[in-house]
Design a protein around this motif. Structure first.
Motif, PDB file in Angstrom:
ATOM      1  N   MET A   1       5.861   0.381  10.679  1.00  0.00           N
ATOM      2  CA  MET A   1       4.565   0.494  11.336  1.00  0.00           C
ATOM      3  C   MET A   1       3.826   1.751  10.882  1.00  0.00           C
ATOM      4  SD  MET A   1       2.628  -1.211  13.252  1.00  0.00           S
ATOM      5  CE  MET A   1       0.944  -0.817  13.658  1.00  0.00           C
TER       6      MET A   1
ATOM      7  N   SER B   1      -6.812  -7.192  12.428  1.00  0.00           N
ATOM      8  CA  SER B   1      -6.814  -6.449  13.694  1.00  0.00           C
ATOM      9  C   SER B   1      -5.920  -7.088  14.759  1.00  0.00           C
ATOM     10  CB  SER B   1      -8.234  -6.254  14.211  1.00  0.00           C
ATOM     11  OG  SER B   1      -8.813  -7.482  14.569  1.00  0.00           O
TER      12      SER B   1
ATOM     13  N   THR C   1      -0.516  -4.920   3.338  1.00  0.00           N
ATOM     14  CA  THR C   1      -0.638  -4.432   4.713  1.00  0.00           C
ATOM     15  C   THR C   1      -0.175  -5.491   5.703  1.00  0.00           C
ATOM     16  OG1 THR C   1      -2.510  -3.068   4.027  1.00  0.00           O
ATOM     17  CG2 THR C   1      -2.236  -3.436   6.395  1.00  0.00           C
TER      18      THR C   1
ATOM     19  N   SER D   1      -2.353  -6.425  13.763  1.00  0.00           N
ATOM     20  CA  SER D   1      -2.121  -4.994  13.919  1.00  0.00           C
ATOM     21  C   SER D   1      -1.905  -4.631  15.380  1.00  0.00           C
ATOM     22  CB  SER D   1      -3.312  -4.217  13.348  1.00  0.00           C
ATOM     23  OG  SER D   1      -3.207  -2.861  13.648  1.00  0.00           O
ATOM     24  N   THR D   2      -2.719  -5.180  16.249  1.00  0.00           N
ATOM     25  CA  THR D   2      -2.583  -4.902  17.689  1.00  0.00           C
ATOM     26  C   THR D   2      -1.246  -5.411  18.205  1.00  0.00           C
ATOM     27  OG1 THR D   2      -4.975  -4.972  17.978  1.00  0.00           O
ATOM     28  CG2 THR D   2      -3.624  -5.316  19.949  1.00  0.00           C
TER      29      THR D   2
ATOM     30  N   LYS E   1       1.437  -3.047  16.920  1.00  0.00           N
ATOM     31  CA  LYS E   1       1.358  -1.753  17.602  1.00  0.00           C
ATOM     32  C   LYS E   1       1.974  -1.845  18.999  1.00  0.00           C
ATOM     33  CE  LYS E   1      -2.550  -0.392  19.314  1.00  0.00           C
ATOM     34  NZ  LYS E   1      -3.917   0.094  19.527  1.00  0.00           N
TER      35      LYS E   1
ATOM     36  N   LEU F   1       2.909  -5.408   8.644  1.00  0.00           N
ATOM     37  CA  LEU F   1       2.765  -5.736  10.065  1.00  0.00           C
ATOM     38  C   LEU F   1       3.705  -6.865  10.465  1.00  0.00           C
ATOM     39  CD1 LEU F   1      -1.130  -5.468  10.233  1.00  0.00           C
ATOM     40  CD2 LEU F   1       0.551  -3.755  10.956  1.00  0.00           C
TER      41      LEU F   1
ATOM     42  N   ARG G   1       0.134   1.461   9.433  1.00  0.00           N
ATOM     43  CA  ARG G   1      -1.045   2.200   9.920  1.00  0.00           C
ATOM     44  C   ARG G   1      -1.758   2.931   8.784  1.00  0.00           C
ATOM     45  NH1 ARG G   1       2.206   4.284  14.793  1.00  0.00           N
ATOM     46  NH2 ARG G   1       1.714   2.737  16.388  1.00  0.00           N
TER      47      ARG G   1
ATOM     48  N   LEU H   1      -3.602   0.379   6.812  1.00  0.00           N
ATOM     49  CA  LEU H   1      -4.796  -0.082   7.528  1.00  0.00           C
ATOM     50  C   LEU H   1      -5.945   0.907   7.376  1.00  0.00           C
ATOM     51  CD1 LEU H   1      -3.198  -1.525  10.763  1.00  0.00           C
ATOM     52  CD2 LEU H   1      -4.669  -2.786   9.173  1.00  0.00           C
ATOM     53  N   ASP H   2      -5.612   2.190   7.324  1.00  0.00           N
ATOM     54  CA  ASP H   2      -6.639   3.218   7.140  1.00  0.00           C
ATOM     55  C   ASP H   2      -7.126   3.281   5.691  1.00  0.00           C
ATOM     56  OD1 ASP H   2      -6.487   3.912   9.804  1.00  0.00           O
ATOM     57  OD2 ASP H   2      -5.145   5.615   9.464  1.00  0.00           O
TER      58      ASP H   2
END
Length: 160
Positions: free
Chosen positions: A123, A142, A100, A145-146, A149, A104, A127, A130-131
């Motif tokens: 991406m 996080s 993961t 990831s932010t 995103k 990213l 995502r 990440l889920d």
């Protein structure tokens, strides 16, 4: 040396690591690619594909990094298939976090390189991963990831 190694996994692993340490990422990726082809288990294929993606990204070959991540996802069954010998708990272990994280990182690299299509596609997979991965791993990623995103959100739509 690499050309004369042949199908010797231990030697290829050593060479890949040594070449990475000295900064020759292209040759390290070449050794890693050969090492990946020798792996028998789904876990090992996913792990070595992750390493290959990381090295390919460092060489700047983002498309090759994306292909390596595709191989990692396929090895663990992240794309819906259930490969023979796949560990059904891969997503709850460190391997899920590493794969993961590499998605990213590749997303950010693709945005920086101006490859909107690769960034957006990567991406999407990031995502989904990440889920899928454990909550602690997702929490640890996080910030990355932010960043990814927001980087993708800031891309200009085609034709704009």
């Amino acid at each position: 040396m690499l050309d004369d190694t042949g199908p010797d996994a231990g030697r290829l692993r050593e060479l890949s690591r040594a070449l990475e340490r000295i900064g020759d990422y292209a040759q390290a990726a070449r050794a890693q690619f050969n090492l990946l082809s020798l792996q028998d288990t789904a876990w090992d294929r996913a792990s070595h594909a992750y390493d290959l993606a990381r090295l390919e990204r460092r060489t700047g070959d983002l498309v090759a990094a994306g292909r390596a991540l595709e191989r990692a996802r396929a090895a663990v069954g992240a794309d819906g298939a259930t490969p023979d010998g796949a560990d059904p708990q891969w997503h709850r272990r460190g391997l899920g976090r590493l794969i993961t994280e590499q998605h990213l990182e590749l997303t950010l690299a693709a945005v920086e390189a101006g490859d909107a299509e690769l960034a957006q596609a990567t991406m999407v997979h990031g995502r989904l991963l990440l889920d899928t991965i454990g909550k602690e791993s997702a929490k640890a990623l996080s910030r990355l990831s932010t960043r990814a995103k927001w980087a993708v959100a800031g891309l200009r739509p085609p034709g704009a």
